[in-house]
Design an enzyme around this catalytic site. Structure first.
Site, PDB file in Angstrom:
ATOM      1  N   ARG A  38      36.254  45.990  45.898  1.00  0.00           N
ATOM      2  CA  ARG A  38      37.670  45.775  45.658  1.00  0.00           C
ATOM      3  C   ARG A  38      38.310  46.964  44.929  1.00  0.00           C
ATOM      4  NH1 ARG A  38      39.986  39.790  44.114  1.00  0.00           N
ATOM      5  NH2 ARG A  38      38.815  39.101  45.871  1.00  0.00           N
TER       6      ARG A  38
ATOM      7  N   ARG B  72      53.515  23.345  46.957  1.00  0.00           N
ATOM      8  CA  ARG B  72      52.903  23.951  45.768  1.00  0.00           C
ATOM      9  C   ARG B  72      53.583  25.277  45.462  1.00  0.00           C
ATOM     10  NH1 ARG B  72      46.762  24.508  47.106  1.00  0.00           N
ATOM     11  NH2 ARG B  72      47.524  26.530  46.488  1.00  0.00           N
TER      12      ARG B  72
ATOM     13  N   ARG C  63      53.288  24.699  54.665  1.00  0.00           N
ATOM     14  CA  ARG C  63      52.296  23.799  54.055  1.00  0.00           C
ATOM     15  C   ARG C  63      52.910  22.862  53.028  1.00  0.00           C
ATOM     16  NH1 ARG C  63      46.623  26.560  52.832  1.00  0.00           N
ATOM     17  NH2 ARG C  63      47.545  26.653  50.769  1.00  0.00           N
TER      18      ARG C  63
ATOM     19  N   LYS D  85      40.798  35.643  57.306  1.00  0.00           N
ATOM     20  CA  LYS D  85      39.521  36.314  57.006  1.00  0.00           C
ATOM     21  C   LYS D  85      38.355  35.323  57.018  1.00  0.00           C
ATOM     22  CE  LYS D  85      39.353  38.037  52.995  1.00  0.00           C
ATOM     23  NZ  LYS D  85      38.593  38.300  51.782  1.00  0.00           N
TER      24      LYS D  85
ATOM     25  N   ARG E 214      52.132  37.848  45.966  1.00  0.00           N
ATOM     26  CA  ARG E 214      50.676  37.929  46.015  1.00  0.00           C
ATOM     27  C   ARG E 214      50.237  38.950  47.077  1.00  0.00           C
ATOM     28  NH1 ARG E 214      47.949  32.883  48.043  1.00  0.00           N
ATOM     29  NH2 ARG E 214      49.666  31.894  46.982  1.00  0.00           N
TER      30      ARG E 214
HETATM   31  P1  ATP Z   1      42.517  36.271  44.143  1.00  0.00           P
HETATM   32  O1  ATP Z   1      42.207  37.603  43.501  1.00  0.00           O
HETATM   33  O2  ATP Z   1      43.940  36.134  44.518  1.00  0.00           O
HETATM   34  O3  ATP Z   1      41.967  35.100  43.372  1.00  0.00           O
HETATM   35  P2  ATP Z   1      40.544  35.475  45.991  1.00  0.00           P
HETATM   36  O4  ATP Z   1      40.867  34.032  45.995  1.00  0.00           O
HETATM   37  O5  ATP Z   1      40.051  36.131  47.233  1.00  0.00           O
HETATM   38  O6  ATP Z   1      41.772  36.332  45.527  1.00  0.00           O
HETATM   39  P3  ATP Z   1      37.969  35.482  44.897  1.00  0.00           P
HETATM   40  O7  ATP Z   1      37.377  36.428  45.882  1.00  0.00           O
HETATM   41  O8  ATP Z   1      37.712  34.017  45.053  1.00  0.00           O
HETATM   42  O9  ATP Z   1      39.527  35.727  44.836  1.00  0.00           O
HETATM   43  O10 ATP Z   1      37.574  35.957  43.466  1.00  0.00           O
HETATM   44  C1  ATP Z   1      38.052  35.282  42.335  1.00  0.00           C
HETATM   45  C2  ATP Z   1      38.191  36.253  41.189  1.00  0.00           C
HETATM   46  O11 ATP Z   1      36.940  36.919  40.952  1.00  0.00           O
HETATM   47  C3  ATP Z   1      39.183  37.388  41.419  1.00  0.00           C
HETATM   48  O12 ATP Z   1      40.495  37.029  41.124  1.00  0.00           O
HETATM   49  C4  ATP Z   1      38.640  38.473  40.493  1.00  0.00           C
HETATM   50  O13 ATP Z   1      39.006  38.246  39.162  1.00  0.00           O
HETATM   51  C5  ATP Z   1      37.138  38.289  40.607  1.00  0.00           C
HETATM   52  N1  ATP Z   1      36.560  39.170  41.649  1.00  0.00           N
HETATM   53  C6  ATP Z   1      36.176  38.829  42.907  1.00  0.00           C
HETATM   54  N2  ATP Z   1      35.688  39.878  43.579  1.00  0.00           N
HETATM   55  C7  ATP Z   1      35.745  40.927  42.733  1.00  0.00           C
HETATM   56  C8  ATP Z   1      35.403  42.310  42.822  1.00  0.00           C
HETATM   57  N3  ATP Z   1      34.883  42.845  43.943  1.00  0.00           N
HETATM   58  N4  ATP Z   1      35.619  43.088  41.741  1.00  0.00           N
HETATM   59  C9  ATP Z   1      36.133  42.581  40.615  1.00  0.00           C
HETATM   60  N5  ATP Z   1      36.472  41.320  40.447  1.00  0.00           N
HETATM   61  C10 ATP Z   1      36.296  40.475  41.494  1.00  0.00           C
END
Ligand code: ATP
Ligand code: MG
Length: 223
Positions: A92, A159, A126, A18, A170
């Site tokens: 999301r 890791r 990795r 992405k 995940r």
């Molecule tokens: P992961 O959820 O596995 O961490 P990611 O690395 O893509 O996926 P980020 O997009 O970096 O996560 O966002 C980090 C955190 O911020 C998320 O785990 C979530 O708690 C919060 N977050 C991000 N985007 C949203 C959203 N659209 N709605 C609610 N919470 C969000």
């Protein structure tokens, strides 16, 4: 060239490429990239009220409440009024998706559908040097000596995050939580899914699809 502003959303599981596709979209279509994770990290860093609230949820592995999230993202989108944009990580939830459509039209929702087996295969190659964070890949970027860091000669580790079982969990979690959002956009005839293994394979398809959205005037004129 005649072009219209594009308002787009990109979705795809972790490891789907992405980030790579987003970079290329930004470059070729002159778009601003708005990542919910980046917006949140900035708010947390600046110790704003929203950032302090969000931090509590993120620390517990939970989603930030919809209202907070929508306010933060809409506030950023207001600054991009005269730009094309690409939303990443937002919406999301279905509640967030509804709010986005209530705010204004969306031109395309791109979903990168990369088979889980491909992602797991890619990530499981990795290896990390824990002290420096240097990352190797058994296929794409192997160390000179198997299992050994090139610089220090110390052993490499895998890791926890990169173990196949962890990655699979995940990915399943991602699928479960995003399915309703994908269905929602599909029902609205906005979802465009791209299936493939590699970014270089997906990119031309994404590019050509977006090109049909950005210059409709030109396309009909020359038909
Ligand atoms: P992961 O959820 O596995 O961490 P990611 O690395 O893509 O996926 P980020 O997009 O970096 O996560 O966002 C980090 C955190 O911020 C998320 O785990 C979530 O708690 C919060 N977050 C991000 N985007 C949203 C959203 N659209 N709605 C609610 N919470 C969000
Ligand atoms: Mg994260």
């Amino acid at each position: 060239m005649i072009s219209k502003l594009l308002r787009t959303i990109i979705m795809g599981p972790p490891g789907s490429g992405k980030g790579t596709i987003s970079q290329r979209i930004m470059k070729d279509f002159d778009m601003k990239h708005l990542s919910s994770g980046d917006v949140l990290r900035k708010q947390i860093f600046e110790r704003t009220a929203a950032g302090i609230e969000a931090e509590k949820y993120i620390a517990q592995g939970q989603l930030v409440p919809d209202l907070t999230m929508v306010n933060l993202i809409f506030n950023e989108l207001e600054k991009l009024e005269n730009h094309s944009w690409l939303l990443d990580g937002f919406p999301r939830t279905v509640a967030q998706a509804k709010e986005v459509l209530d705010r204004g039209p969306i031109d395309a929702v791109i979903n990168l559908n990369v088979p889980f087996e491909v992602i797991i295969d890619r990530i499981k190659g990795r290896w990390t040097h824990p002290a420096s964070g240097r990352i190797y890949h058994t296929v794409f970027n192997p160390p000179s000596k198997e299992g050994i860091d090139d610089v220090t000669g110390e052993p490499l580790i895998q890791r926890d995050d990169d173990r196949p079982e962890t990655v699979r969990k995940r990915l399943e979690g991602y699928q479960l939580s995003t399915q309703p959002v994908l269905h929602f956009f599909n029902d609205k005839k906005l979802l465009k899914e791209f299936t493939g293994k590699y970014s270089n394979e997906l990119w031309p398809l994404v590019h050509d699809y977006l090109a049909t959205k950005t210059a409709p005037v030109q396309y009909t004129r020359y038909k």
